[in-house]
Write a protein that holds these residues in place. Structure first.
Motif, PDB file in Angstrom:
ATOM      1  N   THR A  27       0.768  -1.242  -0.071  1.00 18.95           N
ATOM      2  CA  THR A  27      -0.028   0.012  -0.006  1.00 18.95           C
ATOM      3  C   THR A  27       0.871   1.265  -0.024  1.00 18.95           C
ATOM      4  O   THR A  27       0.610   2.252  -0.466  1.00 18.95           O
ATOM      5  N   VAL A  29       3.306   2.012  -1.881  1.00 21.11           N
ATOM      6  CA  VAL A  29       3.521   2.290  -3.157  1.00 21.11           C
ATOM      7  C   VAL A  29       2.735   3.773  -3.387  1.00 21.11           C
ATOM      8  O   VAL A  29       3.463   4.523  -4.013  1.00 21.11           O
ATOM      9  N   LEU A  30       1.614   3.763  -2.754  1.00 15.76           N
ATOM     10  CA  LEU A  30       0.708   4.994  -2.964  1.00 15.76           C
ATOM     11  C   LEU A  30       1.239   5.984  -2.042  1.00 15.76           C
ATOM     12  O   LEU A  30       1.549   5.810  -0.992  1.00 15.76           O
ATOM     13  N   SER A  31       1.149   7.315  -2.694  1.00 23.03           N
ATOM     14  CA  SER A  31       1.440   8.188  -1.697  1.00 23.03           C
ATOM     15  C   SER A  31       0.425   8.683  -0.417  1.00 23.03           C
ATOM     16  O   SER A  31      -0.571   8.110  -0.502  1.00 23.03           O
ATOM     17  N   GLU A  34      -2.764   9.818  -1.754  1.00 21.69           N
ATOM     18  CA  GLU A  34      -3.780   8.732  -2.613  1.00 21.69           C
ATOM     19  C   GLU A  34      -4.169   7.675  -1.576  1.00 21.69           C
ATOM     20  O   GLU A  34      -5.213   7.037  -1.746  1.00 21.69           O
TER      21      GLU A  34
END
Lengths: 354, 355
Positions: A27, A29-31, A34
């Motif tokens: 998760t 990976v998302l900023s 996001e």
């Protein structure tokens, strides 16, 4: 033996821990922005709502802080109570399911379990039987046919197979419809006089003495079962065949034959038990193939189980739901593998003593 | 078999070659063998002599040729647009059967079409999917997607597996333990579901393209290689030539790359050829599930997913599944046939035994 099992049991929490770390890392990976959108149930109404959410849930904190909070929940600043946390069963809110992820899973699980239970028997039974037959008739027509069957099955993508089966048996012949139950049966199952003992339609129908519902439920499952079986047979056949060929070559086979035992006894009592030991190891793979296969099979056949929920969640990019499913199925897989290894050690003296 | 019925003299004479034949064979063998080395020569000869692997080689060659000549086989409508986006013939929802005439914005007609059919009208050779995407175009250009995705995924996973596996096996100790625990964690995921999750996460980040499913397949695909390679290297490490190399002071990296890997590469080769077909199947499955390429991308799984709208009438819209599905199956079959033959060729227990 005991030491081996204990060592494996001690490894279990480490692997599960690693799996949860990896899932949570995915998760990240998302900023933060996001990810804050994942927790939003509605469109933000005022400016700064996302920032408030990031602060409130600490989405910009260091990894280990966030991971720990994800695992055991966070302390609510107003009430001082601990809320959420994967360990307490809170996997977040499923946007695609419009309810908490854990409820989606519990709601969808029985259908998948029913499908898997009905598939396991033919998968193992027929798969092993085919392999044994092929090995006994080594290099003859049956063996060659089995080889071709296995190599084609190996290359056959599940979803293409499922769609082709659906094309012939539903669109053309109208024998086996997709879905889980016909409309009338759905109503009958939801009626108050129908007792849901297990949530498994076929078993409940039998317990209620409703043969018509049992038949209807089974009719809806036949195509998914065939699809799930087909992909597994290819693998199981190949493994049983080579393992059986190995067993047939052993000296004790000659001894058994020299004793004058009938060929049937030689094969069933001497070769088969030894040949099946390595086959046990695919038990874990069978489970994981079922999980993978169930995702595609249920999607194609519109079967309302866990797999189709995961697929439709992934399609709408509903990350939290998919993560819930992957967490559950990985833990399932780890446990299955552990059981298989222990069983293997139990069955095979070479492992037990080594 | 009645061996004694054949006189010994005759039997040996049958297997003998004339001096010219012997000389010719020797010259040819030595030439090729010198070029490839005895092991690679044996592998190559095996691949070309087993009928099954020859079939596999032919299949893959055909796919490579189709990919290479895609612009000739299925000319793009607009020369400047991305050729991997399938051209559409209008926007109607109802799929058209194979042979339907191309109504608007037909692509230039390739020369071979006129020669073969004698017609001046370009038709949808394999029909159209919903939204009037031309299936034939998608199947032809999809070979490029399949080959690219297959090779990229397999190559990357092999490289990662090689690095992890050789580090773990060569240095052993705590590094081995750590790397193998990590590998086990990756192996604990159901492969397809994990890849599905990761590409669902990557899609909002990278947009719909071939990259999210490819990255996901790479990240959850290297673990098996790492394990196999580690096992191979562990056994190779104990051989005399490694000891000899150490004794004369060869550096570790050189020892691994020049001496150990070439001797362990064969099982990796077998695995890779199996996995190449597999990678493409998984890639197509992810696309089919809707976490891959954008709608209308020339990708077999993407085209097949159009069939999901027509479950009730699949018997009339069979062409949406059958053509891209056949391409996918035959592609996978080709690699599996090669892998199967490679395994038999390289299996020391089966060495010398012709099936």
């Amino acid at each position: 033996m005991t030491a081996y099992i204990i060592r494996r049991l001690l490894q279990l929490p480490i692997t599960v821990f690693g799996v949860t770390v990896l899932i949570f890392a995915m998760t990240l990976v998302l900023s933060p922005v996001e990810r804050s959108a994942l927790y939003m149930r509605d469109f933000p109404k005022h400016e700064g709502a996302l920032e408030a959410l990031i602060r409130r849930y600490g989405l910009a904190d260091p990894f280990h802080v966030q991971y720990w909070r994800w695992l055991v929940g966070r302390v609510d600043p107003e009430t001082g109570e601990r809320v959420g946390g994967v360990l307490r069963g809170d996997l977040g809110f499923s946007r695609s399911g419009r309810q908490p992820v854990i409820d989606v899973i519990l709601h969808r699980l029985p259908a998948s379990i029913e499908l898997a239970l009905w598939s396991v028997v033919p998968i193992i039974g027929i798969g092993i039987w085919l392999g044994v037959i092929a090995a006994i008739h080594h290099n003859r027509f049956i063996d060659q046919a089995a080889r071709v069957f296995s190599i084609i099955g190996w290359s056959f993508p599940t979803f293409v197979f499922a769609l082709l089966v659906l094309m012939v048996f539903y669109a053309k012949l109208r024998w086996f419809p997709p879905g889980r139950l016909s409309d009338w049966a759905t109503w009958a199952v939801m009626a108050p006089e129908f007792h849901r003992y297990t949530q498994l339609n076929t078993i409940d129908a039998l317990l209620n003495g409703r043969w018509d519902i049992f038949w209807d439920a089974l009719r809806h499952m036949i195509l998914p079962i065939i699809t799930l079986c087909y992909i597994q047979w290819a693998m199981l056949l190949r493994l049983t065949r080579s393992s059986m060929l190995e067993a047939l070559r052993q000296d004790y086979m000659t001894t058994a034959r020299a004793k004058g035992l009938p060929e049937r006894t030689v094969i069933n009592r001497h070769a088969l038990p030894n040949a099946l030991i390595p086959v046990v190891t695919v038990g874990g793979i069978t489970v994981v193939n079922l999980v993978n296969g169930v995702v595609i099979t249920e999607t194609v056949f519109n079967f309302p189980g866990m797999g189709s929920a995961a697929a439709s969640a992934a399609q709408t990019l509903d990350v939290l739901t998919v993560l819930g499913f992957v967490l559950l199925s990985s833990v399932l897989f780890i446990v299955a593998n552990l059981l298989v290894d222990v069983l293997y050690a139990f069955l095979d003296p070479r492992v037990r003593l080594g | 078999m009645t061996v004694e019925a054949v006189p010994a003299q005759e039997a040996t004479q049958e297997t003998l070659f004339t001096p010219e034949q012997v000389e010719w064979r020797l010259r040819e063998l030595t030439g090729l063998e010198r070029l490839l080395g005895p092991e690679w020569y044996r592998i190559l000869r095996g691949l070309f002599t087993y009928p099954l692997s020859l079939t596999g080689l032919i299949i893959i060659t055909v796919f490579v040729l189709v990919a290479a000549f895609a612009p000739t086989l299925a000319p793009p409508v607009r020369p400047n647009a991305d050729p991997l986006l399938i051209p559409r013939d209008g926007f109607g929802p109802e799929p058209k059967p194979p042979g339907a005439v191309w109504m608007r914005e037909a692509p230039p007609i390739p020369f071979w079409y006129k020669v073969l059919t004698g017609k001046d009208e370009w038709v949808h050779l394999m029909g159209t999917a919903s939204g009037q995407f031309d299936i034939y175009y998608g199947v032809v250009w999809g070979t490029r997607t399949a080959l690219f995705a297959g090779f990229m995924v397999t190559f990357s996973t092999v490289i990662i597996g090689l690095i992890v596996g050789s580090l773990a096996a060569f240095y052993g100790g705590w590094l081995d333990d750590l790397l193998m625990r990590i590998t086990e964690i990756f192996m604990a995921f159901p492969f397809l579901l994990a890849a599905l999750t990761l590409s669902a996460i990557l899609v909002p980040k990278l947009g719909r393209s071939i990259w999210p499913p490819m990255i996901a397949l790479i990240i959850f695909g290297w673990d098996r290689y790492a394990r196999v390679i580690r096992g191979e290297i562990l056994s190779a490490k104990e051989r005399d030539y490694v000891l000899a190399g150490r004794a004369v002071g060869v550096r570790d990296a050189r020892l691994i790359i020049r001496h150990i890997l070439p001797n362990t590469i064969y099982p990796i080769l077998v695995m890779a050829s199996f996995r190449l077909g597999d990678a493409v199947l998984s890639f197509a499955a992810l696309s089919f599930l809707g976490v891959g390429t954008q709608i209308g991308y020339a990708d077999w799984g993407q085209i097949i997913s159009f069939a999901r709208d027509w479950i009730l009438s699949l018997d009339t819209h069979w062409y949406i599944i059958v053509f891209p599905g056949t391409a996918l199956i035959v592609f996978g079959l080709g690699w599996n046939l090669i892998g199967d033959a490679l395994r038999d060729i390289l299996d020391p227990r089966l060495r010398g035994a012709r099936r």
